[in-house]
Design a protein around this motif. Sequence first.
Motif, PDB file in Angstrom:
ATOM      1  N   ASN A   1      -6.745 -13.080 -21.677  1.00  0.00           N
ATOM      2  CA  ASN A   1      -6.919 -14.231 -22.557  1.00  0.00           C
ATOM      3  C   ASN A   1      -6.627 -15.532 -21.815  1.00  0.00           C
ATOM      4  OD1 ASN A   1      -7.530 -12.613 -24.795  1.00  0.00           O
ATOM      5  ND2 ASN A   1      -5.357 -12.382 -25.323  1.00  0.00           N
TER       6      ASN A   1
ATOM      7  N   GLY B   1      -4.034  -8.296 -22.882  1.00  0.00           N
ATOM      8  CA  GLY B   1      -3.722  -9.684 -23.234  1.00  0.00           C
ATOM      9  C   GLY B   1      -3.756 -10.629 -22.058  1.00  0.00           C
TER      10      GLY B   1
ATOM     11  N   SER C   1      -2.698 -16.163 -29.828  1.00  0.00           N
ATOM     12  CA  SER C   1      -2.299 -14.751 -29.891  1.00  0.00           C
ATOM     13  C   SER C   1      -1.719 -14.384 -31.245  1.00  0.00           C
ATOM     14  CB  SER C   1      -1.289 -14.450 -28.786  1.00  0.00           C
ATOM     15  OG  SER C   1      -1.848 -14.666 -27.503  1.00  0.00           O
TER      16      SER C   1
ATOM     17  N   HIS D   1      -4.808 -19.377 -25.690  1.00  0.00           N
ATOM     18  CA  HIS D   1      -5.373 -18.494 -26.705  1.00  0.00           C
ATOM     19  C   HIS D   1      -4.396 -18.291 -27.850  1.00  0.00           C
ATOM     20  CE1 HIS D   1      -8.076 -15.340 -28.175  1.00  0.00           C
ATOM     21  NE2 HIS D   1      -6.992 -14.628 -28.437  1.00  0.00           N
TER      22      HIS D   1
ATOM     23  N   ASP E   1      -4.461 -13.218 -33.453  1.00  0.00           N
ATOM     24  CA  ASP E   1      -4.916 -11.883 -33.069  1.00  0.00           C
ATOM     25  C   ASP E   1      -3.940 -10.806 -33.550  1.00  0.00           C
ATOM     26  OD1 ASP E   1      -7.028 -13.095 -31.885  1.00  0.00           O
ATOM     27  OD2 ASP E   1      -6.352 -12.776 -29.815  1.00  0.00           O
TER      28      ASP E   1
END
Length: 286
Positions: free
Chosen positions: A229, A226, A235, A233, A238
């Motif tokens: 990123n 992670g 997250s 981003h 995701d």
Amino acid sequence: MKEGGIGAWNLTPLFKGIGFANLIIVFFGNVYYEVILAWSLRYLYDSFSYELPWKSCSNKWNSKCCSEELLYGKSRDPISSKNITKTEPLLIFDNNSISECEKRLDPITEYWELNVLGISKGIEHVGSIKPDLLFALFLAWLIVYFSIFRGMKNSQLIVYITATMPYVFLFILLIRGLFLPGSIDGIIYYLKPDWPKLLEFQVWSDAGTQVFYSYGIGIAALVALGSYNQFNHNSYRDVIIFTISNSFTSVLSGFVIFSVLGYMAHIQGVSINEVAEEGPGLAFIV
């Protein structure tokens, strides 16, 4: 700032030991998966044989308790000419002496346990290193090294392949498994809940272990990945995608495995819970 599972705890140095503990867990997890990859490479090598070694009981590693009836559902071996089950004892006549097999084994199980693993009689019998598995393990580590030695960004193409191809193979195996006799019984066994099991602590323990291990909750590897990123981003998106795809993969794998287990139980004339043992070797036997 790109930090791994240890560096991320610089924010709270008091808990930095968690990062080191995570590092140890990831290390042993990688060793575990590399062994499974070595087994896969071993299987891949034997799959190119003119005659698959797990199809018959005529190999040098097969025991007298091996029976092809458990694999094909008909008499193909010289041991017995009657329909038998996996758990039925069998009398073996050898040089005017009689010995009894405690458990019948099909050629696939004997290939896995006696040839690939070389399982000993107990933990007190350490045995020796198997050169074929040692070479497969070395090759597995070599593949991993050349996949990531140039950094994470240069490994994106490899990740795309390794992340998508398993689904292709799973769907191929599922389609093949559904056309096997008895596969529907395996699917029903997989989907039908056994409600009294919910009262057992071991069931909840196994479920929690599966969730934490499968999703990698709190594992340093996710922190390290992670960190690549961008700061803005998404997250959360995701995490949702990862959760859904992970659960879907587990369910799909269950359909694949139990469709084949239903077929194996149908051929061997036993219940599905008796046809194969649990553990990582289940996928290789199936």
